[in-house]
Design a protein around this motif. Structure first.
Motif, PDB file in Angstrom:
ATOM      1  N   SER A 147       0.845  -1.182   0.000  1.00  0.00           N
ATOM      2  CA  SER A 147       0.000   0.000   0.000  1.00  0.00           C
ATOM      3  C   SER A 147       0.884   1.236   0.000  1.00  0.00           C
ATOM      4  O   SER A 147       1.699   1.423   0.905  1.00  0.00           O
ATOM      5  CB  SER A 147      -0.924   0.016   1.224  1.00  0.00           C
ATOM      6  OG  SER A 147      -1.734   1.170   1.238  1.00  0.00           O
ATOM      7  N   ASN A 150       4.674   1.450   1.211  1.00  0.00           N
ATOM      8  CA  ASN A 150       4.972   0.429   2.209  1.00  0.00           C
ATOM      9  C   ASN A 150       4.661  -0.985   1.731  1.00  0.00           C
ATOM     10  O   ASN A 150       3.666  -1.216   1.047  1.00  0.00           O
ATOM     11  CB  ASN A 150       4.194   0.695   3.494  1.00  0.00           C
ATOM     12  CG  ASN A 150       4.687   1.915   4.246  1.00  0.00           C
ATOM     13  OD1 ASN A 150       5.829   2.341   4.058  1.00  0.00           O
ATOM     14  ND2 ASN A 150       3.842   2.481   5.086  1.00  0.00           N
ATOM     15  N   THR A 152       4.237  -4.596   3.736  1.00  0.00           N
ATOM     16  CA  THR A 152       4.143  -5.244   5.038  1.00  0.00           C
ATOM     17  C   THR A 152       4.123  -6.749   4.819  1.00  0.00           C
ATOM     18  O   THR A 152       3.337  -7.254   4.020  1.00  0.00           O
ATOM     19  CB  THR A 152       2.870  -4.805   5.780  1.00  0.00           C
ATOM     20  OG1 THR A 152       2.835  -3.385   5.863  1.00  0.00           O
ATOM     21  CG2 THR A 152       2.842  -5.379   7.181  1.00  0.00           C
ATOM     22  N   VAL A 161       7.733  -4.082   8.195  1.00  0.00           N
ATOM     23  CA  VAL A 161       7.277  -3.064   7.261  1.00  0.00           C
ATOM     24  C   VAL A 161       8.489  -2.464   6.565  1.00  0.00           C
ATOM     25  O   VAL A 161       9.438  -2.013   7.224  1.00  0.00           O
ATOM     26  CB  VAL A 161       6.488  -1.946   7.970  1.00  0.00           C
ATOM     27  CG1 VAL A 161       6.010  -0.911   6.948  1.00  0.00           C
ATOM     28  CG2 VAL A 161       5.302  -2.523   8.730  1.00  0.00           C
ATOM     29  N   SER A 187      -2.416  -3.821   4.831  1.00  0.00           N
ATOM     30  CA  SER A 187      -2.098  -2.409   4.952  1.00  0.00           C
ATOM     31  C   SER A 187      -3.380  -1.589   4.942  1.00  0.00           C
ATOM     32  O   SER A 187      -4.401  -2.009   4.405  1.00  0.00           O
ATOM     33  CB  SER A 187      -1.191  -1.964   3.805  1.00  0.00           C
ATOM     34  OG  SER A 187      -0.019  -2.749   3.747  1.00  0.00           O
ATOM     35  N   PHE A 194      -1.376  -0.939   9.889  1.00  0.00           N
ATOM     36  CA  PHE A 194      -1.662  -2.272   9.384  1.00  0.00           C
ATOM     37  C   PHE A 194      -2.522  -3.025  10.380  1.00  0.00           C
ATOM     38  O   PHE A 194      -2.665  -2.623  11.551  1.00  0.00           O
ATOM     39  CB  PHE A 194      -0.353  -3.037   9.143  1.00  0.00           C
ATOM     40  CG  PHE A 194       0.591  -2.985  10.323  1.00  0.00           C
ATOM     41  CD1 PHE A 194       0.450  -3.857  11.387  1.00  0.00           C
ATOM     42  CD2 PHE A 194       1.604  -2.042  10.367  1.00  0.00           C
ATOM     43  CE1 PHE A 194       1.303  -3.799  12.478  1.00  0.00           C
ATOM     44  CE2 PHE A 194       2.472  -1.979  11.454  1.00  0.00           C
ATOM     45  CZ  PHE A 194       2.318  -2.856  12.508  1.00  0.00           C
TER      46      PHE A 194
END
Length: 349
Positions: A147, A150, A152, A161, A187, A194
């Motif tokens: 997202s 980022n 994750t 992350v 995310s 998150f």
């Protein structure tokens, strides 16, 4: 029509388990990857199958670049690109082992993939350059979510992350549940943060809003249900955040339950009727008015129900969540309130 349900008959059923559902960025087209080696594109508004593209290996994940282009990760390690208008398929590249997860960042024009070769790979879709190894990991990735800038990921009991602009080290690493294995990460589209789901039915939320005034951190047990004072250890398979209402999200578990929650008030808003199989994947459309639920076995447990996989499309109306509370900052495990029943319509594929 049965109650709030209507069902559409398909010419051909899914030949194997559904691995992922994804709504398109700007339409109600739904992308579905499956272990039967087919990528399908459904026009939900018209109730039509727009594309069915076969592959040579089971497809384990999929994502959109935009409404015209999609990608899939397969068990043969290949990353495939699909032109959804022409139906043409080409190969972006490959992992050294099964390609398990895939996601696209609009901000960096990069495709992110992970596989059983314990690597995170970046693919530059703007210049079409070859892959860059983001990280060589100590173990296989169990879940991944992309997202913005980022990425994750969940590995074992830990989540990490990464910032796609500065990826030498993760910007955050932690154990969400003190040693409990993680099943899914998601995310949050409109904030930094998150949600993490565990194999024992817990969810950990960490949300920071752009204003800087609101921060949410807590753990709660949503799946499985409590009975006779005991908790059944049922995995939270997927978490999806609504783009319509800030802080609203849905969870799906391995026993076929989907629940919609409000992160700010810690309220359970809606529990949908139990599905025939496990909930394999969840996806909101771009307006947040439709929720796709994949009812399918997931190959997690030998005792899993293996009825034919199906896709349920829910229209969620009149869920008034209200504003996010500012007084939420606790790391302790919390209980949630009883569900408030709302009107939910559904179409079944």
């Amino acid at each position: 029509m049965k109650g709030n349900w209507s069902e559409l008959e398909l010419e051909k059923e899914f030949g194997d388990a559904i691995s992922r559902t994804r709504f398109a960025p700007h339409s109600n087209n739904l992308l579905i990857s499956s272990w039967d080696s087919n990528l399908r594109l459904y026009d939900v508004d018209a109730s039509l199958l727009r594309l069915q593209a076969p592959s040579q290996a089971p497809l384990l994940d999929c994502c959109f670049q935009d409404d015209a282009v999609a990608f899939a990760a397969a068990s043969d390690g290949l990353i495939r690109r699909y032109d959804l208008h022409s139906g043409l398929v080409d190969t972006v590249g490959r992992h050294d082992d099964m390609a398990m997860f895939i996601g696209y960042s609009n901000e960096t024009c990069q495709l992110v993939t992970s596989g059983f070769d314990k690597k995170l790979l970046l693919w530059d879709m703007h210049t079409k350059k070859t892959s860059l190894c983001l990280r060589s990991l100590d173990a296989e990735v169990d879940s991944m979510s992309v997202s913005g800038f980022n990425v994750t990921i969940a590995i074992g009991a830990s989540m990490h992350v990464y910032d796609l602009r500065y990826f030498d080290q993760p910007v955050e690493s932690k154990e969400a549940f003190n040693g409990t294995h993680l099943r899914c990460v998601s995310s949050i589209p409109d904030a930094e943060g998150f949600a993490v789901g565990s194999v024992d039915g817990r969810v950990s939320l960490q949300i920071s809003y752009p204003s800087g005034s609101d921060e949410i951190r807590y753990i709660f047990r949503c799946h499985p249900k409590s009975k006779d004072g005991r908790h059944y250890l049922v995995s939270v398979n997927d978490i999806a955040f609504s783009p319509l209402v800030s802080g609203a999200f849905a969870t799906g578990d391995n026993e076929g339950y989907v629940t919609i929650w409000d992160a700010g008030s810690r309220r359970r808003l809606v529990e949908l009727p139990r599905y025939p199989n496990s909930v394999a994947s969840l996806s909101y459309n771009h307006t947040g008015q439709l929720l796709a639920v994949a009812s399918s076995h997931t190959y997690q447990e030998a005792k899993e129900i293996e009825k034919p996989p199906r896709i349920f499309i829910h229209r969620v109306d009149s869920i008034d969540i209200g504003s996010i509370s500012a007084n939420l900052c606790t790391s302790s495990e919390t209980q949630v309130e009883a569900p408030v029943k709302k009107k939910i319509d559904a179409i079944v594929f």
